[in-house]
Enzyme design. Structure first.
Site, short mmCIF file in Angstrom:
data_model
loop_
_atom_site.label_atom_id
_atom_site.label_comp_id
_atom_site.label_asym_id
_atom_site.label_seq_id
_atom_site.Cartn_x
_atom_site.Cartn_y
_atom_site.Cartn_z
N LYS A 78 0.71 -1.13 0.21
CA LYS A 78 0.00 0.03 -0.25
C LYS A 78 0.78 1.03 0.12
O LYS A 78 2.09 1.26 0.60
CB LYS A 78 -0.80 0.24 1.29
N SER A 153 -9.89 1.63 2.73
CA SER A 153 -8.32 2.65 1.66
C SER A 153 -7.93 1.59 1.93
O SER A 153 -7.06 2.11 0.23
CB SER A 153 -8.09 3.38 3.35
N SER A 177 -10.17 -0.58 7.44
CA SER A 177 -8.97 -0.80 6.18
C SER A 177 -7.98 -2.03 5.18
O SER A 177 -8.40 -1.90 4.16
CB SER A 177 -8.09 0.57 5.63
N1 GLN Z 1 -12.79 3.84 6.41
C1 GLN Z 1 -12.46 4.60 7.34
C2 GLN Z 1 -12.45 6.04 7.67
O1 GLN Z 1 -12.12 6.26 7.11
C3 GLN Z 1 -10.98 3.37 7.83
C4 GLN Z 1 -10.51 4.12 6.99
C5 GLN Z 1 -9.01 3.01 7.66
O2 GLN Z 1 -9.58 2.02 8.07
N2 GLN Z 1 -8.11 3.61 7.46
O3 GLN Z 1 -11.62 6.10 8.36
#
Ligand code: GLN
Length: 486
Positions: A78, A153, A177
């Site tokens: 990532k 994400s 994410s």
């Molecule tokens: N969707 C969640 C957020 O927007 C989690 C994102 C993540 O785990 N990085 O914060």
């Protein structure tokens, strides 16, 4: 998919060590798969073809090394993890030209284990999002249905693993994410216990929530990667000194017979789509038929988790992202006539809309007068949520719940409704508040959408070996997902 790319990581690593496949052969197969799929899936931000081939050739020249478990195995990472000499953007314009001069701890561990990093994977900007639509560069498509979101994400990581561009990817999980894109794409993803994997070199979003973890196609593969990246690191003050384990070796011999799986009632209430509920139900019936015991448990504050998470995550984000001021970090606007204009324009031009929204909300909940009403309260509720998890986990070996309330949704369908997008994390983010580990794996397909449904096993702190062993046992009795048709 070519034969090589459809192997599991465990299988390809074995073939590489035996010498039946060379590192160059395997790397070329993944690069060819990238060339064949990337125009449609768009899972990646930067592909390092030259670096990957050069490394693979060097590995072949030296010969397989039994001490390096991922010798010659192509992976993606990532774009939130720093990679020495390889552009790292966090999918933001503000880091468009950032080339780190060091590796994140987990990346360093991958390299030491002999892995070949073929590409950096797409993500929501600074990991803020649930669909990978917040990337400043492009949107990733779900390889199981290109009109659908891959989740986020770490959507680029999940898509690249699912479509066979690599054998594993690293993601980060702040509120789901890793687990949620794994569920939506139909692969396996693990969020380790907070402190199990060092955050050194991870571009921070919410520092008390962020964890690095693997995305793979099987539970055994996930165990292999975790064994490589887990461990103490003195450069991260929150890294646990507890020794890591050989998670792959601990997979075997676990029987579902007598395994107590806690089913929190709150995760099966309104809001859960019927096809997801039914697929979970079928998986639970199967597990029961194989001797698992399903235990009814309660997590009463689940409903408060979304508000609590978004206050804490945004507060931490606003503080972490203050460093991108065009002077110390990040792109610098020019020409400008004074310092204030430099800050304002660098940040205005560099950050996307969702990131700006979160910085503003985070600064608000931390401001004097509101700190007690929001941030302090959220920190208190966080403790209650953690205590509830620990109490529930005392009644069973692991909790077992859906990962996402719905299967993959149409790209663009929630794009201008951030609140609706935040609700998608209802089942994942409380685990980050509690700091505990969670393993997401496919359990079947939705009856209407024919898209993957994932469930997560959640455990006590540092119970990764137990979760992976249960997950591996479940994987043997659940119908395997076919590879995507692309
Ligand atoms: N969707 C969640 C957020 O927007 C989690 C994102 C993540 O785990 N990085 O914060």
């Amino acid at each position: 998919m070519t034969d090589i790319c459809s192997l599991s990581l465990t299988e390809v690593a074995c073939a590489l060590h035996k010498g039946t496949l060379s590192a160059v052969e395997v790397t070329k197969a993944c690069l060819a798969r990238i060339a064949a799929t990337e125009a449609r899936v768009a899972a990646l931000i930067t592909v390092d073809e030259e670096g990957a081939l050069a490394l693979a050739a060097a590995l072949d020249k030296a010969g397989p090394d039994p001490a390096r478990p991922l010798w010659g195995v192509p992976v993606t990472v990532k774009d939130a993890l720093s990679t020495k000499g390889l552009r790292t953007t966090a999918a933001s314009r503000i880091l468009e030209n950032y080339v780190p001069c060091f590796d994140a701890f987990a990346v360093q561990k991958l390299r030491e284990a002999g892995a070949v990093i073929v590409a950096k994977a797409n993500m929501d900007e600074f990991a803020m999002g649930s669909s990978t639509e917040n990337s400043a560069y492009h949107t990733t498509h779900n390889p199981r249905d290109l009109r659908k979101a891959p989740g986020g994400s770490s959507g680029g990581s999940a898509a690249s693993v699912t479509v066979g561009q690599c054998f594993a990817s690293l993601g980060t999980d702040t509120g789901g994410s890793i687990r949620q894109p794994a569920a939506l794409c139909g692969c396996v993803g693990l969020k380790p216990t907070y402190g199990r994997v060092s955050r050194y070199g991870v571009i921070a979003y919410g520092s008390s929530l962020d964890q690095v973890g693997p995305l793979t196609r099987t539970v055994a593969d996930c165990a292999h990667v975790l064994s490589v990246i887990a461990g103490h690191d003195e450069r991260d003050a929150t890294s646990s000194p507890r020794p890591s384990e050989d998670y792959a070796a601990l997979l075997q011999g676990k029987s579902l017979k007598g395994t107590r799986l806690g089913i929190p009632r709150e995760f099966f209430g309104p809001g859960l789509d019927a096809e997801v509920r039914d697929a979970c139900r079928q998986a639970m019936d199967k597990a029961e038929a194989h001797g698992a015991e399903l235990v009814d448990v309660r997590l009463p504050h689940t409903e408060a988790a979304i508000a609590t998470y978004y206050i804490i995550a945004m507060a931490e984000a606003s503080s972490n992202l203050a460093r991108y001021d065009g002077v110390r970090y990040g792109r610098r606007a020019s020409p400008v006539s004074n310092l204030e204009e430099l800050y304002v324009r660098s940040r205005t031009e560099g950050f996307g809309q969702e990131v700006k929204r979160r910085i503003m909300l985070g600064a608000y909940v931390l401001s004097s007068g509101y700190y007690d009403a929001y941030y302090r309260k959220a920190a208190q509720v966080r403790r209650i949520i953690r205590d509830e998890y620990l109490a529930a986990l005392n009644q069973c070996d692991a909790l077992w719940t859906p990962v996402s309330p719905v299967t993959a949704w149409d790209l663009g369908s929630h794009a201008d409704d951030p609140l609706q997008m935040y609700l998608m994390d209802a089942y994942t983010l409380s685990l980050n508040l509690a700091g505990l580990p969670g393993l997401s794996m496919p359990v079947g397909l939705g009856a209407n959408s024919h898209l993957p449904v994932g469930m997560q096993l959640m455990g006590k702190a540092f119970a990764e070996a137990e979760l992976l062993a249960i997950g591996h046992a479940l994987e043997q009795i659940l119908p395997p997902l076919a590879p995507p048709e692309i």
